[in-house]
Design a protein around this motif. Sequence first.
Motif, mmCIF file in Angstrom:
data_model
loop_
_atom_site.group_PDB
_atom_site.id
_atom_site.type_symbol
_atom_site.label_atom_id
_atom_site.label_comp_id
_atom_site.label_asym_id
_atom_site.label_seq_id
_atom_site.Cartn_x
_atom_site.Cartn_y
_atom_site.Cartn_z
ATOM 1 N N HIS A 1 13.093 -6.944 -11.289
ATOM 2 C CA HIS A 1 13.978 -6.337 -12.285
ATOM 3 C C HIS A 1 15.355 -6.140 -11.674
ATOM 4 O O HIS A 1 15.483 -5.927 -10.463
ATOM 5 C CB HIS A 1 13.422 -4.988 -12.744
ATOM 6 N N ARG B 1 12.285 5.091 -17.740
ATOM 7 C CA ARG B 1 11.455 5.664 -18.796
ATOM 8 C C ARG B 1 11.733 5.002 -20.146
ATOM 9 O O ARG B 1 10.874 4.982 -21.016
ATOM 10 C CB ARG B 1 11.701 7.168 -18.899
ATOM 11 N N LEU C 1 12.358 1.829 -20.569
ATOM 12 C CA LEU C 1 12.004 0.411 -20.542
ATOM 13 C C LEU C 1 10.554 0.187 -20.953
ATOM 14 O O LEU C 1 9.701 1.077 -20.848
ATOM 15 C CB LEU C 1 12.211 -0.155 -19.138
ATOM 16 N N ASP C 2 10.265 -1.025 -21.386
ATOM 17 C CA ASP C 2 8.899 -1.476 -21.595
ATOM 18 C C ASP C 2 8.234 -1.586 -20.223
ATOM 19 O O ASP C 2 8.716 -2.313 -19.346
ATOM 20 C CB ASP C 2 8.926 -2.847 -22.283
ATOM 21 N N PRO C 3 7.118 -0.854 -19.971
ATOM 22 C CA PRO C 3 6.513 -0.862 -18.632
ATOM 23 C C PRO C 3 5.989 -2.223 -18.192
ATOM 24 O O PRO C 3 5.709 -2.416 -17.007
ATOM 25 C CB PRO C 3 5.375 0.159 -18.747
ATOM 26 N N THR C 4 5.860 -3.162 -19.121
ATOM 27 C CA THR C 4 5.390 -4.496 -18.724
ATOM 28 C C THR C 4 6.492 -5.324 -18.081
ATOM 29 O O THR C 4 6.224 -6.409 -17.571
ATOM 30 C CB THR C 4 4.840 -5.266 -19.938
ATOM 31 N N THR C 5 7.739 -4.825 -18.077
ATOM 32 C CA THR C 5 8.865 -5.622 -17.607
ATOM 33 C C THR C 5 9.281 -5.305 -16.178
ATOM 34 O O THR C 5 10.238 -5.895 -15.676
ATOM 35 C CB THR C 5 10.092 -5.428 -18.519
ATOM 36 N N GLY D 1 5.378 1.212 -13.994
ATOM 37 C CA GLY D 1 5.420 -0.190 -14.388
ATOM 38 C C GLY D 1 4.035 -0.812 -14.377
ATOM 39 O O GLY D 1 3.013 -0.118 -14.432
ATOM 40 N N GLN D 2 4.012 -2.125 -14.318
ATOM 41 C CA GLN D 2 2.750 -2.847 -14.487
ATOM 42 C C GLN D 2 2.509 -3.861 -13.371
ATOM 43 O O GLN D 2 3.416 -4.562 -12.932
ATOM 44 C CB GLN D 2 2.741 -3.586 -15.825
ATOM 45 N N ASN E 1 -1.421 -0.275 -15.304
ATOM 46 C CA ASN E 1 -0.169 0.412 -15.565
ATOM 47 C C ASN E 1 -0.115 1.686 -14.746
ATOM 48 O O ASN E 1 -1.119 2.416 -14.637
ATOM 49 C CB ASN E 1 -0.027 0.762 -17.049
ATOM 50 N N ASP F 1 -0.292 5.274 -21.033
ATOM 51 C CA ASP F 1 -1.087 5.205 -22.242
ATOM 52 C C ASP F 1 -2.254 4.229 -22.053
ATOM 53 O O ASP F 1 -2.165 3.277 -21.268
ATOM 54 C CB ASP F 1 -0.224 4.730 -23.414
ATOM 55 N N MET G 1 -4.575 1.086 -22.539
ATOM 56 C CA MET G 1 -4.145 -0.291 -22.800
ATOM 57 C C MET G 1 -5.013 -0.936 -23.856
ATOM 58 O O MET G 1 -6.221 -0.673 -23.947
ATOM 59 C CB MET G 1 -4.196 -1.102 -21.503
#
Length: 313
Positions: free
Chosen positions: A199, A213, A215-219, A227-228, A267, A303, A305
């Motif tokens: 990133h 916070r 951002l999309d955690p998959t990115t 993140g992921q 995650n 959260d 999945m």
Amino acid sequence: MLLACPWASQAEVYSPYPGLPEPSFPSGSWGYVAQGGIAETAKARQWVAVPPTTVGYWSGQVRRDYAPEPGALYRDTIRGEAFFVSPPGAAEPYGYLPPLRVRTVGFGLLPVEAVVQVRQRRSGGRPLPVVATVVGTRFDDDPSGPNGPSGSMRLEPVRIEDAFEVRVTKVLVDGVDIGLTGACRTVRPAPVVMVGPGHVIPPGVGDPQAYFRALDPTTFFHPLYGGQLAGSLDLPAFTGCTTESGDDLSPMITLSVSGPGNRAVFNAGFPCTRIVQGTQMPPAPGEWNTLPVDETYPCTTPDPMDYPDRPAD
């Protein structure tokens, strides 16, 4: 980027809790984070939820290189060593994931349910850490002026390679417990590769917490911001899967679940810190799925999945 405590004496950095090893590098600090995910048994075409669990980690900067490339001010290398907090009933306070229930159909006829225990490899009675290395390069592109503190930061992808011990503790065939008595396990630790996306934090970001916070955690993935991680685990053949009647079910279990490419996705939330008498502490035994409330460093639990869509037969 890091909260660091000085390397004082071994007694000060060694965890007061039983079962954690001494950190392998000096400058760093303890923290912990909630993690949850899903894992696949590719042969059975089933996904299994991994319940939220707490991961304690020791992290710190291990290297800084100045002017590593044109336009770059410096490049930091940060190392993290992570340990699962074991759930209730585990043999040790650290190193175990919560039990996973894998359901499949044996020989295409009978419903089979297996309880699988995954744990970190161990040495000297303590878990070997899962090691993650984060490399971040700070660039001199802050519009507020040269050498500003908030130029862009390029975070390289994170790659984790490890191997976990995998055991089957219970097998039910058509709802009946077959009574495993042996140490039903893979013949060797199961190799796993997990990758977190790289990133680029743009110039002018003064609050990385607020930035990540949103951002999309998959990115992205960063040990300090969540993140992921996604990758796969290869399951070797099983051995020692004997029953009270003397049957060896190792070949059946191997045929049902062993093989490469069992996907996994995890995650991580925002981490927590705990300071006791001026010292940052790891999570205590038993804190396997709870995080304290800390308004100055608000940790989060990821959260649940969603399972991927099942492909058409």
